[in-house]
Design an enzyme around this catalytic site. Structure first.
Site, mmCIF file in Angstrom:
data_model
loop_
_atom_site.group_PDB
_atom_site.id
_atom_site.type_symbol
_atom_site.label_atom_id
_atom_site.label_comp_id
_atom_site.label_asym_id
_atom_site.label_seq_id
_atom_site.Cartn_x
_atom_site.Cartn_y
_atom_site.Cartn_z
ATOM 1 N N HIS A 140 40.986 -4.261 -84.180
ATOM 2 C CA HIS A 140 39.831 -3.441 -83.814
ATOM 3 C C HIS A 140 39.184 -4.025 -82.563
ATOM 4 O O HIS A 140 38.023 -4.443 -82.571
ATOM 5 C CB HIS A 140 38.813 -3.401 -84.956
ATOM 6 C CG HIS A 140 39.333 -2.770 -86.206
ATOM 7 N ND1 HIS A 140 38.702 -2.867 -87.427
ATOM 8 C CD2 HIS A 140 40.448 -2.010 -86.418
ATOM 9 C CE1 HIS A 140 39.398 -2.201 -88.337
ATOM 10 N NE2 HIS A 140 40.466 -1.680 -87.753
ATOM 11 N N VAL A 141 39.902 -4.034 -81.463
ATOM 12 C CA VAL A 141 39.488 -4.744 -80.258
ATOM 13 C C VAL A 141 38.667 -3.824 -79.354
ATOM 14 O O VAL A 141 39.055 -2.684 -79.095
ATOM 15 C CB VAL A 141 40.716 -5.268 -79.499
ATOM 16 C CG1 VAL A 141 40.275 -6.160 -78.346
ATOM 17 C CG2 VAL A 141 41.641 -6.030 -80.444
#
Length: 559
Positions: free
Chosen positions: A480-481
């Site tokens: 979840h960058v």
């Protein structure tokens, strides 16, 4: 000596990256018959059966034909372990290889962005785009979309394990939420998936396939953009390598970078936009000094507990038992349901790690498989030989911030990545609270009856010190960058403004999850697609206003 680039084509808009946001953006921009749009993707077509059937994606997570196998720097707070950061390298980007979990995120996070100087991105601002992108048949039409490109399926009453988990959460005192995507985010819930009739509903499937015959939309696959062309402070096109040939493509109006939180800052730096000292050290001329490029990198740190299951109802059983394979295959073939229709989690609980938290900062999530780490999805990768399941623990509001930067002027070289996991001790404390929450839920009858034993970290690990050691040894990415090209007020602390325009460079925007100031609490795929939808409206409006202004000036000259 560098290859000589040739100029061969011209478009109105060039979108770099056919991922979650890029596909949506290219589709919407090309709705205008008078706009010629080029979408460029470094990877190939999304025609593998392993992409289409959700569970089969386990075969792609370490396949370089479909993924970018990025590796981080050694993580100081994780016993110097490096992290594999797999990202999609295919039409649809990471939406073609992700876990399919469909989560809009916490409304409070979107609302908090305005306090950071980012106007127009509140929950109320984003809701129309979430509705426009989705097709969720059972939702409230006031908050959910019914006819969008992305199919959404509820996993309510999916299997006995998910049922047992949700009921155990109820027994533990958590509210059970009917639809966590309608704004009521906190609590326990069955997950929703970005699937349609059991098949993956990626951004490529939803936004590209229906318009592949559109005459004014060109999609180039297997094409690597090497830099954005900038002349007199304005983006005028891109240089790319296609079919072994280096060529330049012109953009009459704009270039939009949608290459993702790793590649977008890299491409800005290769184009001379970034920290001057870093650029010069790599032999790149400075076009625009922007110190925030590549900074502010964030990801959800993720640890987990695993359990041996008392019934053969997990993905472990399907992948290792021929009879179970046949049973699940028939269920999927005739009904589009069963374990083949999922690939990761089935239920979650969004909560607060302590009473004084103002909004949820912790998530625990049920996954119907177990193995040695986050990538153990097949026997050869470390999937447990017994029936097993995992409950992941995720810190939703990490305070740690890292960076991603080029380390070479070579456009094919991977950048250096340092997310600085658990650099803030507060993040580890949230994970510790999460482990304790999982054990509490597992002690209630509805889930306890499905547990033979806790296999990781095991009942022998009980003290806070022991659990902290386990956290530092097992924490991994949640994929979840965000944050490496963040939105903000001005060039002193951000890369783009609230209209996604790169500060100080005309005709250039960034439109992907890299612009989010913080993680929208949970999974990033749905927010990234919604961003692509909103970006298209922003761009269309800008050029419509420009056209109206030109018409007004012409009318005045005629008087």
């Amino acid at each position: 000596m560098a290859d000589k680039a040739t100029t061969k084509a011209e478009f109105d808009f060039i979108v770099i990256g056919a991922g979650s946001a890029g596909c949506a953006l290219a589709n919407r921009l090309s709705e205008d018959d008078f706009s010629r749009v080029l979408l460029i993707e470094a990877g190939g077509k999304d025609d593998s059966i392993n992409i289409k059937i959700p569970l089969m994606v386990v075969n792609l997570l370490k396949d370089p034909k479909f993924t970018w196998p990025f590796v981080t720097e050694p993580q100081a707070a994780l016993n110097d372990r490096v992290q594999l950061w797999t990202r999609g390298r295919v039409l649809g980007g990471s939406s073609s290889i992700n876990g399919n979990v469909y989560v809009r995120g916490d409304p409070a996070v979107y609302d908090s962005w305005s306090e950071m100087g980012v106007a127009g991105w509140s929950w109320a601002d984003m809701l129309p785009y979430f509705k426009r992108m989705e097709n969720y048949a059972v939702g409230d039409p006031a908050t959910r979309g019914k006819s969008g490109p992305i199919g959404v399926t509820s996993l309510k009453n999916f299997d006995p394990l998910a049922d047992g988990y949700v009921e155990a959460c109820r027994e533990a005192g958590f509210p059970v939420v009917e639809d966590y995507n309608d704004g009521h985010y906190e609590g326990a819930a069955y997950l929703q998936y970005s699937t349609r009739r059991g098949y993956r509903s990626s951004s490529a499937a939803g936004y590209l396939r229906p318009v592949e015959g559109r005459a004014n939309l060109a999609v180039w696959t297997d094409t690597v953009v090497t830099r954005v062309l900038i002349e007199s402070g304005r983006a005028t096109g891109v240089e790319c390598r296609r079919g072994g040939e280096l060529q330049q493509v012109r953009a009459k109006k704009e270039v939009i970078i949608s290459a993702g939180p790793i590649q977008s800052p890299k491409l800005l730096e290769l184009s001379g936009i970034g920290n001057p000292e870093l650029l010069r050290s790599n032999g790149i001329d400075v076009v625009r000094a922007l110190a925030s490029v590549g900074e502010g990198l964030q990801d959800h740190p993720n640890t987990r507990l695993t359990f041996e299951c008392s019934q053969p109802i997990t993905i472990n059983d399907v992948l290792q038992n021929p009879v179970a394979k046949v049973r699940e295959g028939l269920k999927y073939l005739f009904r589009g349901k069963g374990l083949l229709s999922i690939c990761s989690a089935t239920a979650h609980t969004v909560m607060r790690s302590r009473p004084d938290e103002t909004s949820p900062d912790l998530k625990i999530q049920l996954q119907p498989f177990s193995g040695k780490d986050r990538y153990a999805r097949r026997p050869q990768d470390g999937l447990d030989p017994h029936s097993g399941f995992t409950v992941g623990v995720m810190a939703l509001k990490p305070k740690s911030r890292g960076w991603v930067h080029i380390c070479s002027p070579d456009p094919l070289a991977f950048p250096k990545i340092d997310p600085k996991y658990l650099d803030s001790p507060e993040d580890a404390k949230v994970l510790l609270a999460g482990i304790k929450a999982v054990r509490r839920v597992a002690s209630y009858p509805s889930l306890k009856k499905l547990i033979v034993r806790e296999t990781r970290p095991s009942d022998a690990v009980v003290t806070d010190e022991q659990l902290m050691d386990y956290i530092r040894e097992t924490t991994q990415t949640t994929w979840h960058v965000v944050g490496s090209c963040t939105m903000g007020r001005d060039a002193s602390d951000s890369v783009v403004d609230s209209e996604l325009r790169v500060h100080g460079v005309g005709g250039l925007r960034v439109a992907d999850s890299s612009v989010f100031p913080t993680i929208p609490s949970s999974n990033t795929n749905a927010p990234a697609i919604a961003l692509g939808e909103k970006a298209a409206d922003i761009i269309k409006r800008a050029w419509s206003n420009r056209g109206q202004g030109a018409a007004a000036r012409a009318a005045r000259r005629a008087l």
